[in-house]
Scaffold this active site. Structure first.
Site, mmCIF file in Angstrom:
data_model
loop_
_atom_site.group_PDB
_atom_site.id
_atom_site.type_symbol
_atom_site.label_atom_id
_atom_site.label_comp_id
_atom_site.label_asym_id
_atom_site.label_seq_id
_atom_site.Cartn_x
_atom_site.Cartn_y
_atom_site.Cartn_z
ATOM 1 N N ARG A 1 -7.063 -0.475 -7.349
ATOM 2 C CA ARG A 1 -7.175 0.715 -6.489
ATOM 3 C C ARG A 1 -7.148 1.950 -7.395
ATOM 4 O O ARG A 1 -6.097 2.327 -7.920
ATOM 5 C CB ARG A 1 -6.030 0.759 -5.453
ATOM 6 C CG ARG A 1 -6.076 -0.421 -4.486
ATOM 7 C CD ARG A 1 -5.339 -0.121 -3.192
ATOM 8 N NE ARG A 1 -6.078 0.777 -2.328
ATOM 9 C CZ ARG A 1 -5.551 1.356 -1.244
ATOM 10 N NH1 ARG A 1 -4.285 1.152 -0.933
ATOM 11 N NH2 ARG A 1 -6.279 2.156 -0.488
ATOM 12 N N ARG B 1 0.853 -1.186 0.000
ATOM 13 C CA ARG B 1 0.000 0.000 0.000
ATOM 14 C C ARG B 1 0.894 1.243 0.000
ATOM 15 O O ARG B 1 2.108 1.149 0.145
ATOM 16 C CB ARG B 1 -0.923 0.003 1.229
ATOM 17 C CG ARG B 1 -0.138 -0.276 2.512
ATOM 18 C CD ARG B 1 -0.678 0.359 3.714
ATOM 19 N NE ARG B 1 -0.624 1.794 3.630
ATOM 20 C CZ ARG B 1 0.482 2.522 3.851
ATOM 21 N NH1 ARG B 1 1.639 1.951 4.152
ATOM 22 N NH2 ARG B 1 0.451 3.838 3.772
ATOM 23 N N GLY B 2 0.235 2.416 -0.171
ATOM 24 C CA GLY B 2 1.000 3.655 -0.251
ATOM 25 C C GLY B 2 1.319 3.905 -1.723
ATOM 26 O O GLY B 2 1.737 2.989 -2.447
ATOM 27 N N ALA B 3 1.111 5.158 -2.149
ATOM 28 C CA ALA B 3 1.164 5.444 -3.581
ATOM 29 C C ALA B 3 2.477 5.006 -4.261
ATOM 30 O O ALA B 3 2.438 4.266 -5.255
ATOM 31 C CB ALA B 3 0.886 6.934 -3.803
ATOM 32 N N LYS C 1 -5.119 9.984 2.299
ATOM 33 C CA LYS C 1 -5.942 9.140 3.186
ATOM 34 C C LYS C 1 -7.067 9.928 3.835
ATOM 35 O O LYS C 1 -6.868 11.059 4.272
ATOM 36 C CB LYS C 1 -5.012 8.508 4.237
ATOM 37 C CG LYS C 1 -5.658 7.634 5.267
ATOM 38 C CD LYS C 1 -6.515 6.524 4.687
ATOM 39 C CE LYS C 1 -5.761 5.611 3.737
ATOM 40 N NZ LYS C 1 -6.678 4.674 3.021
ATOM 41 N N ASP D 1 -1.815 10.671 -2.599
ATOM 42 C CA ASP D 1 -2.114 9.581 -3.535
ATOM 43 C C ASP D 1 -2.326 10.090 -4.949
ATOM 44 O O ASP D 1 -2.193 9.342 -5.917
ATOM 45 C CB ASP D 1 -3.347 8.806 -3.062
ATOM 46 C CG ASP D 1 -3.008 8.050 -1.801
ATOM 47 O OD1 ASP D 1 -3.178 8.625 -0.706
ATOM 48 O OD2 ASP D 1 -2.518 6.920 -1.914
ATOM 49 N N GLN E 1 -3.201 2.762 9.681
ATOM 50 C CA GLN E 1 -1.832 2.805 9.152
ATOM 51 C C GLN E 1 -0.938 3.701 10.013
ATOM 52 O O GLN E 1 0.277 3.490 10.089
ATOM 53 C CB GLN E 1 -1.835 3.336 7.704
ATOM 54 C CG GLN E 1 -2.441 2.397 6.672
ATOM 55 C CD GLN E 1 -3.918 2.649 6.473
ATOM 56 O OE1 GLN E 1 -4.627 3.042 7.401
ATOM 57 N NE2 GLN E 1 -4.406 2.417 5.278
HETATM 58 O O1 MRU Z 1 -4.842 3.178 1.651
HETATM 59 P P1 MRU Z 1 -3.363 3.393 1.729
HETATM 60 O O2 MRU Z 1 -2.755 2.914 2.986
HETATM 61 O O3 MRU Z 1 -2.649 2.900 0.493
HETATM 62 O O4 MRU Z 1 -3.222 4.978 1.726
HETATM 63 C C1 MRU Z 1 -1.945 5.526 1.760
HETATM 64 C C2 MRU Z 1 -1.955 6.985 1.875
HETATM 65 O O5 MRU Z 1 -2.977 7.653 1.852
HETATM 66 C C3 MRU Z 1 -0.616 7.653 1.935
HETATM 67 O O6 MRU Z 1 -0.667 8.797 2.725
HETATM 68 C C4 MRU Z 1 -0.205 8.048 0.516
HETATM 69 O O7 MRU Z 1 -0.261 6.941 -0.351
HETATM 70 C C5 MRU Z 1 1.138 8.622 0.458
HETATM 71 S S1 MRU Z 1 2.346 7.365 0.627
HETATM 72 C C6 MRU Z 1 3.879 8.019 0.466
#
Ligand code: MRU
Length: 341
Positions: free
Chosen positions: A89, A46-48, A245, A235, A194
């Site tokens: 996603r 997860r995470g962009a 998020k 994201d 998270q």
């Molecule tokens: O649903 P997630 O855990 O993938 O969401 C992640 C986020 O919102 C992070 O803040 C975002 O991807 C930035 S990660 C460097």
């Protein structure tokens, strides 16, 4: 150890299963597109930026699994697999960006084995670049933090959300590396926590002081003067808004009310140069994420649930966006961030 990587020994993807953190640090293997899509949807990865790498490696995996000896058939298969991966996603633009970047590279291949090696090389380049870009981004952002600052962050924009180092937490890490004393307030980030499970754990591993709060405490801590700045990841960044998020928007309003700088840290690959806020699909997740917590029922089974994974923070609430190319203060043109400052 990187959050996600390619295993050259058997041509598979390896990643940290983030759903198990912080109780267990376990590497898992994805050897087919079905298991990769499951891992993305259930937030094992997860995470962009990490999703960007997952998208790229997914195309490499599909190329390795294909049995065709026709170049046209292979390219068609990869495009279809790319669509499947992208659909897992929809909001984090890096996932589609990683898939498309590798698909674009695939077109330079002259035969099936050439395409296989090109896509793998490109996917590995995405992962390698991510680490390097985050370090550059971190150095730019570190200049915004003062020695002794307390910085609030939301969700996890750390090494687990990237291939390594992190974006928002990368800025904090870089500031600490420069010798600044930084304390962090991490909001737990319901419903999947998270912030509590991953950000708090990451910072404690690095011995950076961190205090965990519930999401609803951000108003209280900012009103009390306990926060010098807020820094979050993203994201997707459109001309008019930052998608991150769910809960980020609320923190931005509180920060604005209390004249606390609100920073966003993200690589250029997170910018969506063609869309505006209302053109972006916000991922809606299963209601059971709110009805249950670690397997325990915490709401009536039949209750209707609204569970958007992300929200949009209007650009006017953002003090600056930190990228590998420098620090940009709104209003700025998205095109400006493409070029090195
Ligand atoms: O649903 P997630 O855990 O993938 O969401 C992640 C986020 O919102 C992070 O803040 C975002 O991807 C930035 S990660 C460097």
């Amino acid at each position: 150890m990187r959050t996600i990587d390619w295993n050259d020994e058997n041509g598979t993807i390896i990643m940290v299963d983030q759903t198990l953190l912080p109780a267990e640090y376990r590497m898992i293997t994805c050897d087919n597109i079905g298991s990769l899509c499951e891992a993305i949807q259930s937030l094992r990865v997860r995470g962009a930026p990490a999703l960007g790498a997952a998208g790229g490696f997914g195309i490499a995996l599909a190329a390795g699994c294909s049995s065709t000896d026709s170049m046209e058939v292979l390219l068609d298969e990869l495009r279809k697999v790319g669509d499947v991966i992208k659909a897992t996603r929809p909001t984090a633009v890096n996932l589609a960006w990683g898939v498309d970047r590798v698909l674009d590279a695939a077109r330079d291949g002259y035969d099936v084995s050439g395409i296989r090696s090109i896509v793998l090389k490109e996917a590995k380049a995405i992962a390698d670049e991510d680490v390097e870009l985050n370090k550059r981004l971190g150095a730019h952002g570190a200049a915004l933090l003062e020695d002794g600052d307390t910085v609030m962050t939301h969700c996890n924009a750390g090494r687990m959300a990237c291939v390594d180092w992190g974006t928002a937490l990368g800025v904090i890490r870089s500031a600490v590396e420069m010798g600044k004393e930084i304390k962090v307030i991490a909001s737990e980030t319901r419903p999947l926590n998270q912030g509590g499970r991953i950000t708090a754990w990451e910072l404690m591993e690095d011995k950076i002081p961190v205090t965990l709060i519930t999401d609803s405490m951000s108003g209280h801590v900012m009103r009390r003067g306990m926060v010098d700045s807020v820094i979050v990841g993203a994201d997707r960044i459109t001309q008019d808004a930052v998608f991150n998020k769910i809960g980020t928007y609320t923190h931005s309003i509180v920060a604005k009310e209390h004249e606390i700088p609100f920073y966003v840290a993200a690589p250029v690959s997170t910018f969506d140069f063609v869309r505006m806020e209302d053109e972006v699909e916000i991922e809606l997740r299963d209601g059971d994420e709110l009805r249950f917590m670690v397997g325990k029922q915490i709401a009536p089974l039949e209750v209707e649930v609204y569970n958007p994974a992300f929200d949009a923070t209007p650009m006017e609430n953002v003090t600056a966006v930190v990228t590998e190319n420098g620090v940009f203060r709104p209003p700025f043109l998205l095109d400006e961030v493409r070029f090195l400052q």
